[in-house]
Write a protein that holds these residues in place. Structure first.
Motif, PDB file in Angstrom:
ATOM      1  N   SER A 211       0.819  -1.217   0.000  1.00 31.63           N
ATOM      2  CA  SER A 211       0.000   0.000   0.000  1.00 31.63           C
ATOM      3  C   SER A 211       0.852   1.266   0.000  1.00 31.63           C
ATOM      4  O   SER A 211       0.382   2.341  -0.388  1.00 31.63           O
ATOM      5  N   LYS A 212       2.123   1.141   0.404  1.00 31.00           N
ATOM      6  CA  LYS A 212       3.031   2.279   0.402  1.00 31.00           C
ATOM      7  C   LYS A 212       3.985   2.263  -0.792  1.00 31.00           C
ATOM      8  O   LYS A 212       4.901   3.072  -0.877  1.00 31.00           O
ATOM      9  N   SER A 213       3.766   1.335  -1.711  1.00 30.72           N
ATOM     10  CA  SER A 213       4.654   1.186  -2.859  1.00 30.72           C
ATOM     11  C   SER A 213       4.383   2.271  -3.896  1.00 30.72           C
ATOM     12  O   SER A 213       3.470   3.093  -3.754  1.00 30.72           O
ATOM     13  N   ASN A 214       5.153   2.229  -4.982  1.00 30.90           N
ATOM     14  CA  ASN A 214       4.973   3.214  -6.054  1.00 30.90           C
ATOM     15  C   ASN A 214       3.989   2.762  -7.126  1.00 30.90           C
ATOM     16  O   ASN A 214       3.936   3.350  -8.202  1.00 30.90           O
ATOM     17  N   ALA A 215       3.214   1.708  -6.833  1.00 35.58           N
ATOM     18  CA  ALA A 215       2.212   1.250  -7.799  1.00 35.58           C
ATOM     19  C   ALA A 215       1.180   2.340  -8.046  1.00 35.58           C
ATOM     20  O   ALA A 215       0.625   2.898  -7.091  1.00 35.58           O
ATOM     21  N   PRO A 216       0.884   2.686  -9.301  1.00 37.28           N
ATOM     22  CA  PRO A 216      -0.110   3.720  -9.584  1.00 37.28           C
ATOM     23  C   PRO A 216      -1.490   3.369  -9.035  1.00 37.28           C
ATOM     24  O   PRO A 216      -2.228   4.230  -8.574  1.00 37.28           O
ATOM     25  N   LYS A 217      -1.851   2.090  -9.101  1.00 34.72           N
ATOM     26  CA  LYS A 217      -3.066   1.560  -8.473  1.00 34.72           C
ATOM     27  C   LYS A 217      -2.850   0.070  -8.296  1.00 34.72           C
ATOM     28  O   LYS A 217      -2.132  -0.566  -9.066  1.00 34.72           O
ATOM     29  N   LEU A 218      -3.462  -0.495  -7.259  1.00 34.23           N
ATOM     30  CA  LEU A 218      -3.151  -1.875  -6.904  1.00 34.23           C
ATOM     31  C   LEU A 218      -4.390  -2.582  -6.375  1.00 34.23           C
ATOM     32  O   LEU A 218      -4.946  -2.209  -5.336  1.00 34.23           O
ATOM     33  N   LEU A 219      -4.809  -3.607  -7.107  1.00 29.35           N
ATOM     34  CA  LEU A 219      -5.992  -4.390  -6.760  1.00 29.35           C
ATOM     35  C   LEU A 219      -5.557  -5.663  -6.041  1.00 29.35           C
ATOM     36  O   LEU A 219      -4.628  -6.345  -6.474  1.00 29.35           O
ATOM     37  N   ARG A 220      -6.256  -5.989  -4.938  1.00 29.09           N
ATOM     38  CA  ARG A 220      -5.986  -7.229  -4.205  1.00 29.09           C
ATOM     39  C   ARG A 220      -7.167  -8.183  -4.390  1.00 29.09           C
ATOM     40  O   ARG A 220      -8.308  -7.834  -4.132  1.00 29.09           O
ATOM     41  N   ALA A 221      -6.846  -9.405  -4.834  1.00 33.40           N
ATOM     42  CA  ALA A 221      -7.862 -10.444  -4.996  1.00 33.40           C
ATOM     43  C   ALA A 221      -7.385 -11.689  -4.267  1.00 33.40           C
ATOM     44  O   ALA A 221      -6.251 -12.126  -4.467  1.00 33.40           O
ATOM     45  N   GLU A 222      -8.241 -12.263  -3.427  1.00 30.19           N
ATOM     46  CA  GLU A 222      -7.858 -13.446  -2.655  1.00 30.19           C
ATOM     47  C   GLU A 222      -8.956 -14.502  -2.711  1.00 30.19           C
ATOM     48  O   GLU A 222     -10.149 -14.183  -2.703  1.00 30.19           O
ATOM     49  N   LEU A 223      -8.509 -15.758  -2.744  1.00 25.83           N
ATOM     50  CA  LEU A 223      -9.412 -16.898  -2.767  1.00 25.83           C
ATOM     51  C   LEU A 223      -9.022 -17.839  -1.633  1.00 25.83           C
ATOM     52  O   LEU A 223      -7.860 -18.217  -1.512  1.00 25.83           O
ATOM     53  N   TYR A 224     -10.014 -18.208  -0.787  1.00 27.29           N
ATOM     54  CA  TYR A 224      -9.757 -19.083   0.353  1.00 27.29           C
ATOM     55  C   TYR A 224     -10.458 -20.426   0.149  1.00 27.29           C
ATOM     56  O   TYR A 224     -11.620 -20.472  -0.262  1.00 27.29           O
ATOM     57  N   VAL A 225      -9.737 -21.504   0.457  1.00 27.79           N
ATOM     58  CA  VAL A 225     -10.347 -22.837   0.442  1.00 27.79           C
ATOM     59  C   VAL A 225     -10.407 -23.421   1.856  1.00 27.79           C
ATOM     60  O   VAL A 225     -11.036 -24.461   2.074  1.00 27.79           O
TER      61      VAL A 225
END
Length: 293
Positions: A211-225
């Protein structure tokens, strides 16, 4: 260098990662301009699910095995499943594509692929498996150096997959560094980091750094089993996707509930949110070093 992906090929994490990769390629292919696909830890590219390594764990049975036999798969899986069906023309699930083969089949004539695999045996197998496709270059260096060595590319669009084996305790931190280096060299690059969901404390530090990186925008996707609060096993997997193309968020919002229901073992779940929203004021200056060849 003990990690061999053949033991885990086609498991729930592979299904999630490769399906998302297929959708990213499909969305990029909507525009005629070429793009480059880069893979930092590519593996061998092709896997025999009937072989000793895959059968020793049987993980694919709870992954692609469930999807393969599901007659109600959403249409968004068509590209991904099409590659697998072509590899198994008799209808029996035996062969599975790694990310290199999936990308090779789904990309177009004008696109280029740079695949890196450090493991000596796997690197040789990867080279043999990709032989005959002039668009593909196979590298056998340190995967963490790929952004520095190959970016910027002559193509104006790049899809970079960072998918290390996670054998070392600092690999989450190195993922963030690789993402930052990639954006320092090509701010518009799409960078995808795959990560396992095990230790929540470690992941919290990882999320904070992302979240503090230089990424212009960053999407988080997670899948739990499994329930994510059990740190003794692989409970699921996540993808941090910088600069996701328009439409991917909506597609994942449709796919994740279906995947969670289809692939759940003891507990199914999913998450989709933004770690860095567009326009966030945490961008860092671009790296101005010369490209390493």
């Amino acid at each position: 260098m003990n990690y061999r992906h053949a033991y885990h090929a086609g498991n729930h994490a592979d299904v999630f990662k490769h399906l998302t990769l297929a959708r990213l390629i499909a969305l990029l292919a909507r525009k005629p301009a070429p793009f480059a696909y880069l893979d930092t830890h590519a593996g061998v590219g092709l896997y025999d699910l009937g072989g000793d390594q895959a059968n020793r764990t049987g993980e694919y049975l709870e992954g692609i095995g469930r999807v393969w036999s599901n007659e109600r798969a959403p249409a968004l899986l068509d590209d991904y499943l099409g590659v697998i069906r072509a590899m198994n023309p008799d209808g029996e699930l035996r062969h599975y594509p790694g990310s290199p083969e999936l990308a090779r089949v789904l990309t177009r004539e004008q696109d280029r692929l740079h695949l890196n695999e450090k493991h000596p045996e796997d690197g040789e197998l990867l080279k043999n498996n990709m032989r005959g496709d002039r668009r593909v270059a196979v590298h056998r260096g340190e995967g963490w150096l790929v952004p520095r060595a190959l970016l910027p590319t002559q193509e104006k669009r790049v899809l970079l997959l960072i998918d290390p084996p996670f054998e070392q305790p600092d690999e989450l931190e190195r993922c963030v560094h690789a993402l930052e280096e990639a954006h320092g060299r090509m701010r518009q690059a799409i960078v995808v980091i795959w990560y396992p969901i095990k230790d929540e404390r470690q992941l919290k530090r990882f999320y904070q750094k992302l979240s503090k990186s230089n990424a212009p925008k960053l999407l988080r996707a997670e899948l739990y089993v499994h329930n994510p609060d059990d740190a003794t096993r692989l409970n699921g997997s996540g993808l941090a996707i910088s600069n996701p193309p328009w439409g991917l968020e909506d597609e994942l919002r449709e796919l994740l509930p279906w995947l969670a229901q289809t692939l759940a073992q003891s507990h199914g779940g999913w998450k989709l949110d933004w770690l860095v929203e567009e326009g966030a004021v945490n961008a860092k200056p671009a790296v101005k070093d010369k490209k390493v060849r």
